[in-house]
Design an enzyme around this catalytic site. Structure first.
Site, PDB file in Angstrom:
ATOM      1  N   ASP A  84     -68.281  13.245   1.895  1.00  0.00           N
ATOM      2  CA  ASP A  84     -69.369  12.807   1.029  1.00  0.00           C
ATOM      3  C   ASP A  84     -68.951  12.935  -0.438  1.00  0.00           C
ATOM      4  O   ASP A  84     -67.764  12.885  -0.766  1.00  0.00           O
ATOM      5  CB  ASP A  84     -70.650  13.580   1.350  1.00  0.00           C
ATOM      6  CG  ASP A  84     -71.919  12.768   1.103  1.00  0.00           C
ATOM      7  OD1 ASP A  84     -72.328  12.646  -0.070  1.00  0.00           O
ATOM      8  OD2 ASP A  84     -72.499  12.242   2.077  1.00  0.00           O
ATOM      9  N   ASP A 163     -74.133   5.018  -1.863  1.00  0.00           N
ATOM     10  CA  ASP A 163     -75.353   5.583  -2.432  1.00  0.00           C
ATOM     11  C   ASP A 163     -75.923   4.684  -3.538  1.00  0.00           C
ATOM     12  O   ASP A 163     -75.391   3.610  -3.825  1.00  0.00           O
ATOM     13  CB  ASP A 163     -75.070   6.990  -2.949  1.00  0.00           C
ATOM     14  CG  ASP A 163     -76.145   7.993  -2.552  1.00  0.00           C
ATOM     15  OD1 ASP A 163     -77.310   7.601  -2.441  1.00  0.00           O
ATOM     16  OD2 ASP A 163     -75.804   9.178  -2.366  1.00  0.00           O
ATOM     17  N   ASP A 218     -83.510  11.880   0.994  1.00  0.00           N
ATOM     18  CA  ASP A 218     -82.664  12.877   1.648  1.00  0.00           C
ATOM     19  C   ASP A 218     -83.494  13.857   2.467  1.00  0.00           C
ATOM     20  O   ASP A 218     -84.588  14.279   2.062  1.00  0.00           O
ATOM     21  CB  ASP A 218     -81.864  13.662   0.616  1.00  0.00           C
ATOM     22  CG  ASP A 218     -80.779  12.828  -0.049  1.00  0.00           C
ATOM     23  OD1 ASP A 218     -80.619  11.660   0.349  1.00  0.00           O
ATOM     24  OD2 ASP A 218     -80.114  13.354  -0.950  1.00  0.00           O
TER      25      ASP A 218
END
Length: 398
Positions: A84, A163, A218
């Site tokens: 990530d 993202d 999230d």
């Protein structure tokens, strides 16, 4: 307005918005952007973010790949090892390319990818449809889509989480397809995960752009966060299908914020919802209890069923719910969920599930790993503890 009507209205509005900014021919081409052949079933794997956040390095990634193999999780389908945020230097090189962080990934991503591939696994990476990623510690890919896609392909990347932070304010429906085209141009099959947090209802347009799309903000490691993500994701059940999946974010199982029963609920809902099963704990130090949950072959099989139909809530009464969805071979997955604070009896009625009341089924309890002796006609009733669930597969008795 009913949910189905509201979603149809939203779809029309989005299509009109797209048409207003592009001619009809470009809209037609946009409908056919993605053709990488990936995601016939929801992806399974591991991601660094939920446990490690920015504290990652190549040693941790290698050890995680080793652990996925040694624990047997890889054989169960957990194939993606996803890096990530925070893997790159804060600036690009003099040619405009992303540079792996020298202090934490000194060997480079290509060497790491080769290592992960040698274990029979796949490597994922992270970028952003903005100028910087969400951590602001590394550049995003906005304006560098083709260059970054080519870089990822040259490294042997298999999965891209993309993202939506620190962008130029333009719509995701315009920014995300640019990366889709760039990935397709590389000729390397790279699973494309759209992480725009459900802001512009990506379930309505994501199938032509990515292989999965976040439908929620999230997740955090709490019961309230988990069930709220499940609720938001369920609204879009009709839009999931092989090649494109609704994504309510990664699994928190094993991170310590919920009880065992709550984690079983978490894993069960994600499985029956055909959500990506991406482990978010430290698999290098995984507990027996966590393994019992994420390594449940019968629950995983529901998630990976080739029919690829996401389950829905078919009845809600107070604090309890019945979720159900069809599987191959005329079977049905059923989840009895108790969101309340006390033991309660929950009934799944055939008419709610959409099957004839006179049909007889046998029921397999997927957490007890046993087929119940009675045969069930018309309904199935069981007692469920607080913040817990029962999960069954109903198979017709001919």
């Amino acid at each position: 307005m009913e949910i189905s009507s509201a979603l149809a209205w939203l779809t029309t509005c989005l299509l009109l918005t797209l048409t207003s900014s592009t001619d009809s021919q470009s809209l037609i081409s946009r409908r056919n952007l993605l053709g990488n052949g990936l995601g016939s079933t929801p992806p399974m794997g591991w991601s660094s973010w939920n446990y490690f956040n920015c504290k990652i390095d190549e040693s941790t990634i290698k050890q995680t790949a080793d652990a996925l193999v040694s624990t047997g999780l890889a054989k169960l389908g957990y194939k993606y090892v996803n890096i990530d945020d925070c893997w790159a230097e804060s600036s690009r090189d003099d040619k405009g390319a992303l540079v792996p962080k020298r202090t934490t990934f000194p060997s480079g991503i290509k060497v790491l990818a080769d290592y992960v591939h040698s274990k029979g696994l796949k490597l994922g990476i992270y970028s952003d449809a903005g100028f910087y990623t969400c951590s602001k510690e590394q550049p995003g890919s906005l304006g560098h889509e083709e260059q970054d896609a080519q870089t990822f392909a040259s490294w042997g990347i298999d999965f891209l989480k993309y993202d939506n932070c620190n962008n130029d304010g333009s719509r995701p429906t315009l920014r995300y397809p640019v990366m889709t085209r760039a990935l397709m141009k590389t000729k390397r099959p790279i699973f494309f995960n759209l992480c725009e947090w459900g802001d512009m209802h990506p379930a309505l347009w994501g199938y032509t752009v990515g292989n999965s799309w976040r439908t929620t903000n999230d997740i955090s490691d709490t019961w309230e966060s988990m069930v709220s993500r499940a609720d938001q994701n369920e609204v879009y059940a009709d839009f999931a299908r092989p090649g494109g999946w609704n994504d309510p974010d990664m699994l928190e199982v094993g991170n310590g914020g919920m009880t065992k029963n709550e984690y079983i609920v978490h894993f069960s809902i994600w499985a029956i919802s055909k959500s990506p099963l991406v482990i978010g704990c430290d698999v290098r130090n995984i507990s027996k209890e966590t393994m019992e949950i994420i390594a449940n072959k019968e629950v995983i099989a529901v998630n990976q069923d080739k029919l690829g139909v996401q389950a829905k809530k078919v009845r809600m009464e107070g604090d309890w719910e019945v979720w159900a969805g069809p599987l191959t071979h005329d079977r049905i997955a059923v989840l009895l969920l108790n969101r309340g604070a006390w033991l309660t009896s929950i009934t799944a009625h055939w008419e709610d599930i959409g099957i004839a009341p006179a049909t007889t089924f046998k029921a397999r309890d997927l957490w007890k790993h046993k087929t119940l002796k009675p045969r069930f006609t018309g309904n199935l009733t069981d007692s469920v503890e607080a913040h817990a669930c029962k999960m069954f597969i109903l198979s017709p008795v001919y």
